[in-house]
Design a protein around this motif. Structure first.
Motif, short mmCIF file in Angstrom:
data_model
loop_
_atom_site.label_atom_id
_atom_site.label_comp_id
_atom_site.label_asym_id
_atom_site.label_seq_id
_atom_site.Cartn_x
_atom_site.Cartn_y
_atom_site.Cartn_z
N TYR A 1 0.75 -1.15 -0.01
CA TYR A 1 0.05 -0.09 0.04
C TYR A 1 1.02 1.30 -0.02
O TYR A 1 1.96 1.19 0.42
CB TYR A 1 -0.75 0.05 1.34
N PHE A 2 0.25 2.41 -0.62
CA PHE A 2 1.13 3.66 -0.48
C PHE A 2 0.10 4.61 -0.75
O PHE A 2 -0.90 4.50 -1.11
CB PHE A 2 1.93 3.57 -1.66
N PRO A 3 0.44 6.08 -0.25
CA PRO A 3 -0.20 7.17 -0.39
C PRO A 3 -0.12 7.65 -1.84
O PRO A 3 0.69 7.62 -2.69
CB PRO A 3 0.33 8.30 0.64
N THR A 4 -1.31 8.11 -2.28
CA THR A 4 -1.55 8.52 -3.75
C THR A 4 -1.70 10.09 -4.02
O THR A 4 -1.67 10.52 -5.06
CB THR A 4 -2.84 7.86 -4.52
N THR A 5 -1.92 10.75 -2.77
CA THR A 5 -2.12 12.13 -2.80
C THR A 5 -0.89 13.07 -2.88
O THR A 5 0.02 12.58 -2.31
CB THR A 5 -2.90 12.68 -1.67
N GLY A 6 -0.72 13.74 -3.85
CA GLY A 6 0.38 14.52 -4.30
C GLY A 6 1.53 13.73 -4.59
O GLY A 6 1.61 12.88 -5.31
N LEU A 7 2.81 14.09 -3.76
CA LEU A 7 4.04 13.37 -3.96
C LEU A 7 4.47 12.62 -2.57
O LEU A 7 5.51 12.36 -2.45
CB LEU A 7 5.21 14.17 -4.21
N GLN A 8 3.30 12.28 -1.96
CA GLN A 8 3.68 11.89 -0.69
C GLN A 8 4.26 10.51 -0.73
O GLN A 8 5.25 9.91 0.29
CB GLN A 8 2.33 11.44 0.24
N ARG A 9 4.10 9.81 -1.59
CA ARG A 9 4.79 8.43 -1.94
C ARG A 9 6.33 8.58 -1.72
O ARG A 9 7.08 7.87 -1.25
CB ARG A 9 4.35 7.90 -3.26
N ALA A 10 6.91 9.77 -2.19
CA ALA A 10 8.38 10.07 -1.86
C ALA A 10 8.79 10.25 -0.68
O ALA A 10 10.03 10.26 -0.25
CB ALA A 10 8.78 11.27 -2.84
N ALA A 11 7.79 10.32 0.55
CA ALA A 11 8.36 10.45 1.86
C ALA A 11 7.84 9.47 2.71
O ALA A 11 8.12 9.10 3.95
CB ALA A 11 7.51 11.66 2.38
N GLY A 12 7.66 8.25 1.99
CA GLY A 12 7.21 7.05 2.79
C GLY A 12 5.75 6.73 2.87
O GLY A 12 5.20 6.84 1.57
N GLY A 13 5.13 6.31 3.77
CA GLY A 13 3.61 5.93 3.85
C GLY A 13 3.28 4.63 3.32
O GLY A 13 2.20 4.53 3.08
N TYR A 14 4.40 3.69 3.05
CA TYR A 14 4.13 2.53 2.28
C TYR A 14 4.62 1.40 3.30
O TYR A 14 5.25 1.45 4.20
CB TYR A 14 4.93 2.35 0.93
N GLY A 15 3.81 0.28 2.58
CA GLY A 15 4.08 -1.15 3.79
C GLY A 15 3.51 -2.15 2.94
O GLY A 15 2.93 -2.06 2.09
N PRO A 16 3.81 -3.32 3.62
CA PRO A 16 3.51 -4.55 2.94
C PRO A 16 2.16 -5.26 3.15
O PRO A 16 1.40 -5.05 4.08
CB PRO A 16 4.66 -5.63 3.57
N ILE A 17 1.78 -6.03 2.14
CA ILE A 17 0.31 -6.61 2.15
C ILE A 17 0.86 -8.07 1.74
O ILE A 17 1.12 -8.20 0.64
CB ILE A 17 -0.65 -6.20 1.16
N ASN A 18 0.90 -9.10 2.65
CA ASN A 18 1.15 -10.44 2.45
C ASN A 18 -0.40 -11.20 2.34
O ASN A 18 -0.73 -11.52 3.34
CB ASN A 18 2.06 -11.28 3.12
N VAL A 19 -0.45 -11.86 1.25
CA VAL A 19 -1.68 -12.60 1.21
C VAL A 19 -1.34 -14.19 0.98
O VAL A 19 -0.75 -14.51 0.06
CB VAL A 19 -2.76 -12.21 0.01
N HIS A 20 -1.69 -14.97 1.96
CA HIS A 20 -1.50 -16.45 2.16
C HIS A 20 -2.36 -17.30 1.68
O HIS A 20 -3.80 -16.91 1.72
CB HIS A 20 -0.91 -16.86 3.52
N SER A 21 -2.16 -18.29 0.97
CA SER A 21 -3.24 -19.19 0.73
C SER A 21 -3.87 -19.83 2.02
O SER A 21 -3.29 -20.03 3.06
CB SER A 21 -2.82 -20.19 -0.22
N ARG A 22 -5.21 -20.26 1.38
CA ARG A 22 -5.85 -20.97 2.68
C ARG A 22 -5.30 -22.51 2.93
O ARG A 22 -4.81 -22.96 1.99
CB ARG A 22 -7.27 -21.15 2.06
N ASP A 23 -5.72 -23.01 4.01
CA ASP A 23 -4.94 -24.16 4.37
C ASP A 23 -5.43 -25.44 3.05
O ASP A 23 -4.53 -26.35 3.06
CB ASP A 23 -5.39 -24.64 5.64
#
Length: 556
Positions: free
Chosen positions: A124-146
């Motif tokens: 995920y990350f911020p889409t407003t302005g140039l905020q992506r250049a300052a961080g605000g991002y992180g991981p989304i890990n989607v695992h398979s069901r058992d």
């Protein structure tokens, strides 16, 4: 006989209750603030989530419902998007300016979404302005069901690696530069998980492995514009997943990764126990810049990493050919299950007739002395009323016009029109999109709400005869594609997800200055079968603020 019937009825009720039971919910509360960070060695203002940079992980399983309550404690509007999460029938919370009103300072908004029939590595990350250049991002890990088998043994652990180019100027300064009509130009360096390292520096280990065990590295390029190559000193990488698809498990010494792209590799700790460098270097710049991080063995006894680094790939024309060949080596694993039990290859995309071909040519120009980027002569501008809301409330004619951009580039490519760029798409059409790059710089593109089959990349110009070179059997299903200088790329997709979906350059300067569009994918019927209703408490702004709500979508 009566007891048997009663028993059967109980079993049936239990089965039905299992079928209709809701999928699990995961709840998150995020406070988005400014904070001091030092990616390149000196303090500057960054964007933190719950005090973290990179931000907190969403660690979930296919079909989980995700609830994220976002408090905006910045001094400017904020939106977060979920890159690669398809959000079936739910573009309402896609997190782009064309679909949502921004979260204003001092307020909060709750995103509600489902990772429906998805697995893989996202961010995920911020889409407003140039905020992506300052961080605000992180991981989304989607695992398979058992119950869904994964085509490799469970790793000892999973590690998220975020690679990003970095600017020492703050995001507000970068925005002012673009607003004044100029380019933000070359970044100042590249960082790994928010830190820059040099050979010989005293660096804390990024991750620690135990000898003899295998680990999954989920690697994303979350930068602003720079393609990178990454490699582990002395260790090979087995590619197992790319943007939600299991791949044929080829082994690589190094991998190119373009802006907005994610993949997973397996690395086995099978070398002498000590420290090793993870190396990241820029691609397709005349002057390479790089960074390193330490991957440590648990029983390494403090033995430091060797200063000799693995070589970077070839550059210039030869480097483009090398990278194209690597792209061609990526293949969909046709025997692996996806988020459902059926094999990935059960969808025979190569046997579907193309109903529409859209050829997009990017361009760079100056309009009234200011820098703009465009697709087929149209440079997108955002509107005060989100496009999706204008359409839903029936006032689209007051906000934008459909199809001002043609399906092919204009013969006179010099004139650029500044306007909201909305393509009217037919629901469930099978569409071929060709990206043709006439510039000397690499491009990357991302499509929200859908995956597509990346069937070909070649140098030169595209023509219909090039279809004979398409991979119509096992091209990887993904959501982003790179287009090399003076080259083209072709993808195929079914526009079967109703909503308003953003197709954009993932090079954020270009997206900000117009190199993007929206697909309006309307269902012929206002049916809940095809699209969710506007969520309760959805933020309203612009012309729709205070308007009476339209009739809700009907049942199935």
């Amino acid at each position: 006989m009566g007891r048997a019937c009663a028993t059967s009825a109980v079993v049936l009720l239990l089965c039905l209750s299992a079928v209709i039971a809701e999928d699990p919910y995961l709840f998150f509360t995020w406070k988005v603030t400014y904070g001091t960070i030092s990616p390149m060695g000196f303090p500057q203002q960054g964007i933190l989530i719950n005090g973290q940079f990179p931000g907190p992980m969403i660690n979930c399983t296919s079909n989980n419902n995700i609830i994220v309550n976002v408090f905006n404690e910045l001094d400017e509007p904020l939106l977060l998007t979920w890159s690669g999460i398809q959000q079936r029938k739910n573009s309402w919370v896609d997190g782009t300016i064309g679909t949502m009103c921004p979260i204003m300072p001092g307020t909060n908004f709750t995103y509600k979404m489902q990772v429906k029939d998805q697995i893989g590595t996202y961010f995920y990350f911020p889409t407003t302005g140039l905020q992506r250049a300052a961080g605000g991002y992180g991981p989304i890990n989607v695992h398979s069901r058992d119950l869904i088998p994964v085509p490799f043994d469970s790793p000892a652990d999973e590690f998220n690696v975020f690679i990003s180019d970095w600017y020492n100027k703050g995001h507000k300064t970068l925005k002012k530069i673009l607003d004044s009509g100029h380019t933000i130009a070359r970044p100042d360096g590249v960082v790994i998980n928010g830190k820059h390292g040099k050979v010989g520096d005293k660096i804390d280990p990024l991750f620690t492995m135990e000898a003899g065990k295998t680990y999954r590295y989920r690697v994303c390029n979350v930068g602003m514009r720079t393609s990178v190559n990454f490699r582990f000193k002395g260790h090979t990488m087995t590619l197992v997943e790319m943007e939600g698809s299991h791949t044929i498990q080829n082994v690589y010494d190094s991998l190119d990764l373009h802006v907005g792209q994610c993949l997973s590799v397996l690395v086995t700790a099978d070398k002498e126990p000590k420290d090793y460098y993870l190396v990241v270097s820029s691609r397709f710049f005349k002057q390479e810049f790089s960074t390193v991080a330490i991957i440590s063995y648990a029983n390494g006894n403090g033995i430091t990493a060797s200063p000799e680094l693995p070589p970077s790939p070839p550059e210039n024309t030869e480097g483009i050919a090398w990278s194209i060949n690597q792209f061609r080596s990526f293949r969909w694993n046709l025997t692996a299950s996806a988020a459902r039990p059926n094999p990935q290859g059960s969808y025979h995309y190569g046997q579907i007739n193309i109903t529409r071909t859209i050829k997009l040519v990017n361009s760079k120009s100056y309009v009234d002395g200011k820098l703009r980027y465009a697709l087929n002569g149209v440079s997108h501008i955002n509107t005060d009323t989100p496009l999706k809301l204008a359409e839903y409330f029936g006032i689209s004619e007051k906000v934008f016009k459909y199809d001002i951009m043609g399906d092919t580039p204009p013969e006179n490519g010099e004139k650029v029109t500044l306007a909201p760029n909305v393509v009217n798409a037919t629901f469930r059409n099978f569409v071929e999109i060709v990206f043709e790059n006439h510039e000397k710089t690499i491009q990357t593109y991302h499509l929200d709400g859908h995956s597509f089959f990346a069937v070909a990349i070649e140098a030169g110009r595209w023509s219909p005869e090039k279809r004979k070179n398409y991979n119509l059997v096992d091209a990887v299903s993904r959501h982003s594609i790179q287009v090399y200088p003076n080259s083209w790329a072709a993808v195929m997709t079914t526009l079967d997800n109703a909503g308003m979906w953003n197709l954009r350059s993932d090079m954020w300067e270009r997206a900000y200055l117009g190199q993007q569009l929206y697909f309006s994918v309307l269902s012929p019927e206002r049916s809940l079968r095809d699209e969710h209703n506007l969520p309760d408490k959805q933020q309203l702004c612009g012309l729709v603020k205070g308007m009476s709500m339209p009739p809700p979508y009907s049942g199935f």
